[in-house]
Design an enzyme around this catalytic site. Sequence first.
Site, PDB file in Angstrom:
ATOM      1  N   ASP A   9       0.934  -1.355   0.043  1.00  0.00           N
ATOM      2  CA  ASP A   9       0.039  -0.006   0.002  1.00  0.00           C
ATOM      3  C   ASP A   9       0.943   1.230   0.055  1.00  0.00           C
ATOM      4  O   ASP A   9       2.003   1.098   0.134  1.00  0.00           O
ATOM      5  CB  ASP A   9      -0.826  -0.108   1.253  1.00  0.00           C
ATOM      6  CG  ASP A   9      -1.520   1.253   1.599  1.00  0.00           C
ATOM      7  OD1 ASP A   9      -2.302   1.772   0.587  1.00  0.00           O
ATOM      8  OD2 ASP A   9      -1.245   1.889   2.676  1.00  0.00           O
ATOM      9  N   ASP A  11      -0.169   5.192   0.849  1.00  0.00           N
ATOM     10  CA  ASP A  11      -0.456   6.049   1.931  1.00  0.00           C
ATOM     11  C   ASP A  11      -0.670   5.459   3.424  1.00  0.00           C
ATOM     12  O   ASP A  11      -1.582   4.575   3.434  1.00  0.00           O
ATOM     13  CB  ASP A  11      -1.840   6.786   1.677  1.00  0.00           C
ATOM     14  CG  ASP A  11      -1.542   7.708   0.321  1.00  0.00           C
ATOM     15  OD1 ASP A  11      -2.345   7.438  -0.697  1.00  0.00           O
ATOM     16  OD2 ASP A  11      -0.668   8.558   0.427  1.00  0.00           O
ATOM     17  N   ARG A  55     -14.161  10.554  -0.897  1.00  0.00           N
ATOM     18  CA  ARG A  55     -14.276  10.995   0.618  1.00  0.00           C
ATOM     19  C   ARG A  55     -14.962  12.361   0.541  1.00  0.00           C
ATOM     20  O   ARG A  55     -15.636  12.741   1.331  1.00  0.00           O
ATOM     21  CB  ARG A  55     -12.922  11.272   1.033  1.00  0.00           C
ATOM     22  CG  ARG A  55     -12.665  11.434   2.616  1.00  0.00           C
ATOM     23  CD  ARG A  55     -11.125  11.329   2.835  1.00  0.00           C
ATOM     24  NE  ARG A  55     -10.617  10.181   2.530  1.00  0.00           N
ATOM     25  CZ  ARG A  55      -9.592   9.687   2.061  1.00  0.00           C
ATOM     26  NH1 ARG A  55      -8.574  10.724   1.871  1.00  0.00           N
ATOM     27  NH2 ARG A  55      -9.167   8.578   1.929  1.00  0.00           N
ATOM     28  N   HIS A  81     -10.756  18.128  -6.778  1.00  0.00           N
ATOM     29  CA  HIS A  81      -9.804  17.200  -6.381  1.00  0.00           C
ATOM     30  C   HIS A  81      -8.559  17.470  -7.167  1.00  0.00           C
ATOM     31  O   HIS A  81      -7.223  17.221  -6.669  1.00  0.00           O
ATOM     32  CB  HIS A  81     -10.350  15.706  -6.818  1.00  0.00           C
ATOM     33  CG  HIS A  81      -9.411  14.575  -6.301  1.00  0.00           C
ATOM     34  ND1 HIS A  81      -8.614  14.023  -7.096  1.00  0.00           N
ATOM     35  CD2 HIS A  81      -9.095  14.154  -5.111  1.00  0.00           C
ATOM     36  CE1 HIS A  81      -8.116  12.960  -6.247  1.00  0.00           C
ATOM     37  NE2 HIS A  81      -8.438  13.398  -5.071  1.00  0.00           N
ATOM     38  N   LYS A  84      -6.508  19.927  -5.302  1.00  0.00           N
ATOM     39  CA  LYS A  84      -5.905  19.328  -4.013  1.00  0.00           C
ATOM     40  C   LYS A  84      -4.790  18.301  -4.577  1.00  0.00           C
ATOM     41  O   LYS A  84      -3.665  18.294  -3.822  1.00  0.00           O
ATOM     42  CB  LYS A  84      -6.898  18.385  -3.327  1.00  0.00           C
ATOM     43  CG  LYS A  84      -6.565  17.418  -2.375  1.00  0.00           C
ATOM     44  CD  LYS A  84      -6.199  16.135  -2.809  1.00  0.00           C
ATOM     45  CE  LYS A  84      -5.366  15.328  -1.742  1.00  0.00           C
ATOM     46  NZ  LYS A  84      -5.385  13.961  -2.024  1.00  0.00           N
ATOM     47  N   THR A 122      -5.273   3.163  -3.337  1.00  0.00           N
ATOM     48  CA  THR A 122      -6.243   3.752  -3.916  1.00  0.00           C
ATOM     49  C   THR A 122      -6.140   5.362  -4.236  1.00  0.00           C
ATOM     50  O   THR A 122      -7.038   5.989  -4.526  1.00  0.00           O
ATOM     51  CB  THR A 122      -7.448   3.836  -2.842  1.00  0.00           C
ATOM     52  OG1 THR A 122      -6.999   3.890  -1.594  1.00  0.00           O
ATOM     53  CG2 THR A 122      -8.082   2.243  -2.805  1.00  0.00           C
TER      54      THR A 122
HETATM   55  C1  XBP Z   1      -5.265   6.094   0.711  1.00  0.00           C
HETATM   56  C2  XBP Z   1      -6.686   6.828   0.232  1.00  0.00           C
HETATM   57  C3  XBP Z   1      -6.253   8.023  -0.671  1.00  0.00           C
HETATM   58  C4  XBP Z   1      -5.598   9.220  -0.101  1.00  0.00           C
HETATM   59  C5  XBP Z   1      -6.176  10.467  -0.743  1.00  0.00           C
HETATM   60  O1  XBP Z   1      -4.847   5.374  -0.226  1.00  0.00           O
HETATM   61  O2  XBP Z   1      -7.617   6.421   0.597  1.00  0.00           O
HETATM   62  O3  XBP Z   1      -7.639   8.338  -1.137  1.00  0.00           O
HETATM   63  O4  XBP Z   1      -6.140   9.434   1.189  1.00  0.00           O
HETATM   64  O5  XBP Z   1      -5.549  10.506  -2.222  1.00  0.00           O
HETATM   65  P1  XBP Z   1      -3.778   3.997   0.034  1.00  0.00           P
HETATM   66  P2  XBP Z   1      -6.528  10.779  -3.426  1.00  0.00           P
HETATM   67  O6  XBP Z   1      -3.879   3.834   1.633  1.00  0.00           O
HETATM   68  O7  XBP Z   1      -4.619   2.922  -0.554  1.00  0.00           O
HETATM   69  O8  XBP Z   1      -2.799   4.283  -0.568  1.00  0.00           O
HETATM   70  O9  XBP Z   1      -6.914  11.954  -2.796  1.00  0.00           O
HETATM   71  O10 XBP Z   1      -5.386  10.724  -4.536  1.00  0.00           O
HETATM   72  O11 XBP Z   1      -7.474   9.529  -3.116  1.00  0.00           O
HETATM   73 MG    MG Z   2      -2.943   3.072   3.345  1.00  0.00          MG
END
Ligand code: XBP
Ligand code: MG
Length: 267
Positions: A9, A11, A55, A81, A84, A122
């Site tokens: 993963d 983030d 979100r 978005h 952002k 994601t």
């Molecule tokens: C984390 C998410 C992402 C980020 C925001 O993804 O859910 O939506 O919070 O990024 P993961 P975006 O932990 O699966 O890497 O605004 O580009 O979605």
């Molecule tokens: Mg994550």
Amino acid sequence: MSIEALVFDVDGTLADTEEVHRMAFNLAFEQLGLGRHWSQAEYRALLAVTGGKERMKAYIDSLPLGASEKKRLHERVPAIHAAKTQHYTDIARRGGIELRTGVLRFLEEAQDAGLRLAIASTTTAVNIDALLQATLGPRGLTMFDVIACGDQVRAKKPASDIYLLALETLGVPPERAIAIEDSPNGLRSALGAGLWTLVTPTFWTDGSDFSGAGLVLPSLGDPGQPLAGEPGGRLESAAWLGIDELLQMATVAPPLNAVQALYRENS
Ligand code: XBP
Ligand code: MG
């Protein structure tokens, strides 16, 4: 079954990015005059929904507004978005995000062990590009055989689509891969795709339900940043997780057949 690949993963796992995502959302809200600001407490709750666009849509739906105002805001989500994402990648490219403890060591150990590396996230693709280049340099984009992310799948985590896409693209069955995650949504997604999963929570996900995880650690640890109480807690060989110990944990011995079980009983 021997392990062939690690699927990371992004983030919260490769890097603790959500504070920067939260800042980027707030900068976009201010830039577009939306009069909104997400506090840490509010954002922590909003993280139950993966995907920044999804979100924001969930947030809009939670507001005490009329249907036409909600529709107007929903129509602005793509532009918000995009703003952002520009703020997020600007911060990442300026070096505003570091890899989590032990991640670089672990990636290099995995490569030295001949394992293939992949990403299942994601988040938006350009965010990953900016983060990997800023933290790993040019090799950041070549060390992962597969980068499955964002809108490549219809359903985001906790659905398993993104892990199934990563495995399919790798050409590796789930029993020969390990997932590394930080969140309950990510864990559910990986387990649903049949992967043994290591979880390293952050402030944003600590205390969540990680039942089903193969191992939960505060981080991967490092010789310079050893994990408290290790070895001897969840780890045996060192105060940080080494690739050999992970592979040992995740390589489930195939079930004994009746004859082997009989011999084992009598040995
Ligand atoms: C984390 C998410 C992402 C980020 C925001 O993804 O859910 O939506 O919070 O990024 P993961 P975006 O932990 O699966 O890497 O605004 O580009 O979605
Ligand atoms: Mg994550």
